[in-house]
Design a protein around this motif. Structure first.
Motif, PDB file in Angstrom:
ATOM      1  N   GLY A 142       9.330   5.427   2.445  1.00 62.26           N
ATOM      2  CA  GLY A 142       9.455   5.919   1.080  1.00 62.26           C
ATOM      3  C   GLY A 142       9.370   7.432   1.079  1.00 62.26           C
ATOM      4  N   SER A 143      10.199   8.081   0.275  1.00 61.71           N
ATOM      5  CA  SER A 143      10.232   9.545   0.276  1.00 61.71           C
ATOM      6  C   SER A 143       9.147  10.176  -0.578  1.00 61.71           C
ATOM      7  CB  SER A 143      11.589  10.029  -0.221  1.00 61.71           C
ATOM      8  OG  SER A 143      11.745   9.741  -1.613  1.00 61.71           O
ATOM      9  N   ASP A 144       8.741   9.498  -1.648  1.00 62.08           N
ATOM     10  CA  ASP A 144       7.880  10.059  -2.690  1.00 62.08           C
ATOM     11  C   ASP A 144       8.527  11.290  -3.336  1.00 62.08           C
ATOM     12  OD1 ASP A 144       5.665   9.969  -4.367  1.00 62.08           O
ATOM     13  OD2 ASP A 144       4.473  11.293  -3.089  1.00 62.08           O
ATOM     14  N   TRP A 145       9.862  11.299  -3.412  1.00 64.74           N
ATOM     15  CA  TRP A 145      10.576  12.345  -4.148  1.00 64.74           C
ATOM     16  C   TRP A 145      10.320  12.176  -5.645  1.00 64.74           C
ATOM     17  CZ3 TRP A 145      14.161  12.614  -8.047  1.00 64.74           C
ATOM     18  CH2 TRP A 145      14.897  13.796  -8.175  1.00 64.74           C
ATOM     19  N   PRO A 146      10.167  13.223  -6.423  1.00 64.55           N
ATOM     20  CA  PRO A 146      10.204  14.634  -6.043  1.00 64.55           C
ATOM     21  C   PRO A 146       8.849  15.229  -5.677  1.00 64.55           C
ATOM     22  CG  PRO A 146      10.129  14.471  -8.423  1.00 64.55           C
ATOM     23  CD  PRO A 146      10.137  13.046  -7.901  1.00 64.55           C
TER      24      PRO A 146
ATOM     25  N   SER B 234       4.891   6.747   3.545  1.00 64.46           N
ATOM     26  CA  SER B 234       5.253   7.655   2.458  1.00 64.46           C
ATOM     27  C   SER B 234       4.074   8.552   2.137  1.00 64.46           C
ATOM     28  CB  SER B 234       5.643   6.855   1.204  1.00 64.46           C
ATOM     29  OG  SER B 234       4.524   6.117   0.709  1.00 64.46           O
ATOM     30  N   GLY B 235       4.371   9.676   1.488  1.00 61.07           N
ATOM     31  CA  GLY B 235       3.321  10.516   0.936  1.00 61.07           C
ATOM     32  C   GLY B 235       2.509  11.312   1.936  1.00 61.07           C
ATOM     33  N   MET B 236       2.898  11.315   3.205  1.00 59.58           N
ATOM     34  CA  MET B 236       2.063  11.990   4.192  1.00 59.58           C
ATOM     35  C   MET B 236       2.091  13.511   4.064  1.00 59.58           C
ATOM     36  SD  MET B 236       2.433   9.788   7.697  1.00 59.58           S
ATOM     37  CE  MET B 236       4.219   9.760   7.623  1.00 59.58           C
TER      38      MET B 236
ATOM     39  N   LEU C 178       0.840  -1.200   0.000  1.00 51.93           N
ATOM     40  CA  LEU C 178       0.000   0.000   0.000  1.00 51.93           C
ATOM     41  C   LEU C 178       0.872   1.246   0.000  1.00 51.93           C
ATOM     42  CD1 LEU C 178      -2.866   1.233   0.240  1.00 51.93           C
ATOM     43  CD2 LEU C 178      -2.563   1.179   2.731  1.00 51.93           C
ATOM     44  N   ASP C 179       0.763   2.042  -1.059  1.00 46.66           N
ATOM     45  CA  ASP C 179       1.510   3.294  -1.153  1.00 46.66           C
ATOM     46  C   ASP C 179       0.812   4.403  -0.367  1.00 46.66           C
ATOM     47  OD1 ASP C 179       3.117   1.904  -2.899  1.00 46.66           O
ATOM     48  OD2 ASP C 179       2.429   2.943  -4.701  1.00 46.66           O
ATOM     49  N   HIS C 180       1.600   5.239   0.283  1.00 44.31           N
ATOM     50  CA  HIS C 180       1.132   6.503   0.867  1.00 44.31           C
ATOM     51  C   HIS C 180      -0.006   6.325   1.873  1.00 44.31           C
ATOM     52  CE1 HIS C 180       3.658   7.609  -2.359  1.00 44.31           C
ATOM     53  NE2 HIS C 180       2.755   7.826  -3.285  1.00 44.31           N
TER      54      HIS C 180
END
Length: 302
Positions: free
Chosen positions: A242-246, A207-209, A173-175
C-alpha cells in the motif's frame, strides 16, 4: 493464482483522497503537515499510479464521518482505478447490519470491501474488545467484509484479542502497526506483530513506513528490519503493498514508495512478489478486477 490476478499489474491496497471544499480534514494541522492541506483527487493519483504499473487500488477512509463512505463508493463507481473501498461506520451502533446493507445497495456498493476506525486515536487501549465494538465487528464478518486495523504498538495486544475472539473476520493491519522506526527499536513491537501474525485471520499491509521514519533522512537500512519482521511473520501470502498516498508525500514520492517496496522485497521469488504486490490484496478484499499490464519484475525507477 486466478485468471483475473495473473494479468494484473500492481494493486495499491491503501490510499486516500479528500476535497477540503466538501469536508475539512481536521487532522491536517501544523506546519509539518502543510503540504497535505490541499485537495487530493483520483485525477491527481491516476497518472502517477499508471506510470508506476498500478492497475487497481483500494481507497481508505480518512475521517470518522459516516457520509464519507457513500461518497467514496460513488467515486469508485465512476473510476476504472478504484476496485475497493474501506469505509467508516459506527461499529457500536445497534443498526450496523442495516447500515451496511444500505451502503451495499447504494451507488458503488459492490465495491465496499471493508471498514476502518481510527483506533490509534482512542485513549482506551482496549477499545477493540469493548462488547459493543465486538458486536459491530461480528456484523462486518456476517456481511462478508474485512476490518482494517490502524493501531499503535501499545494497541496490538487488543488487536490480537479481537482477532482471537472473531476467527470469522479478517483483520488487515495497516502500516505495520506503526513501529518506532525513528528510534530503531524493534521490541516490543516485533513480538506483538508475531503474536498477531500467528492468527490465520490476519493480514498486514507493507505501507506507511516512510512516514514512520525520519521524513528527511530515512534510508532503506532504516526500514529493512521492520519489513523483514512482517515478511517473516506473515509471509508474502498475507502481506500486501500500500502506498499511503498522499500522506506518503511527506517523506517520499509515489514512485519512490513503490521502488522502496521492491527493494525491500528483492529476495522474493516471482510467485511471492505476485502475492505481495497483487494477489494478497485481490484475495483479501475479494476485488472484482480485470486484467491489465503484467506486474513488473524489476523495481520502477524512482
Amino acid at each position: 493464482m486466478t485468471g483475473a490476478e495473473s494479468g494484473l499489474g500492481i494493486v495499491d491496497a491503501h490510499h486516500h483522497v479528500w476535497d477540503l471544499s466538501v469536508r475539512d480534514q481536521d487532522w491536517i494541522s501544523g506546519a509539518e503537515l502543510a503540504q497535505l492541506r490541499r485537495d487530493f483527487t483520483l485525477d491527481d493519483l491516476a497518472p502517477e499510479a499508471r506510470a508506476a504499473g498500478v492497475t487497481a487500488t483500494v481507497l481508505v477512509q480518512t475521517v470518522t464521518v459516516a457520509q464519507e463512505t457513500p461518497e467514496f463508493l460513488a467515486l469508485a463507481a465512476d473510476s476504472d482505478l478504484v476496485a475497493g473501498v474501506v469505509g467508516w461506520t459506527d461499529l457500536s451502533a445497534p443498526d450496523i447490519a442495516e447500515t451496511l446493507a444500505g451502503l451495499r445497495a447504494g451507488p458503488g456498493g459492490e465495491r465496499l470491501v471493508g471498514m476502518r476506525h481510527q483506533v490509534q486515536s482512542e485513549p482506551d487501549p482496549r477499545w477493540l474488545v469493548r462488547p459493543e465494538v465486538l458486536r459491530g465487528l461480528s456484523a462486518l464478518a456476517d456481511a462478508g467484509l474485512v476490518y482494517d486495523l490502524v493501531v499503535k504498538p501499545h494497541q496490538l495486544a487488543s488487536a490480537v484479542e479481537a482477532a482471537q475472539r472473531l476467527p470469522g473476520l479478517t483483520f488487515v493491519l495497516d502500516h505495520l502497526g506503526k513501529p518506532p522506526i525513528v528510534s530503531g527499536e524493534l521490541a516490543p513491537w516485533a513480538e506483538r506483530i508475531r503474536r498477531l501474525a500467528a492468527l490465520p485471520n490476519t493480514v498486514c499491509k507493507l505501507s506507511g513506513m516512510v512516514t514512520e521514519a525520519d521524513w528527511g533522512s530515512w534510508t532503506i537500512e532504516d526500514l529493512a528490519p521492520y519489513a523483514d519482521t512482517v515478511l517473516d511473520a506473515f509471509g508474502p501470502g498475507r502481506l500486501m503493498f500500500g502506498s499511503d498516498w498522499p500522506v506518503c508525500k511527506l517523506a517520499a514520492t509515489y514512485s519512490e514508495v513503490i521502488a522502496v517496496a521492491h527493494e525491500l522485497t528483492a529476495g522474493l521469488g516471482p510467485a511471492e512478489r505476485h502475492d505481495l504486490f497483487t494477489g494478497t490484496a485481490v484475495r483479501t478484499y475479494d476485488l472484482a478486477v480485470t486484467a491489465g499490464p503484467a506486474l513488473p519484475q524489476e523495481p520502477p525507477c524512482a
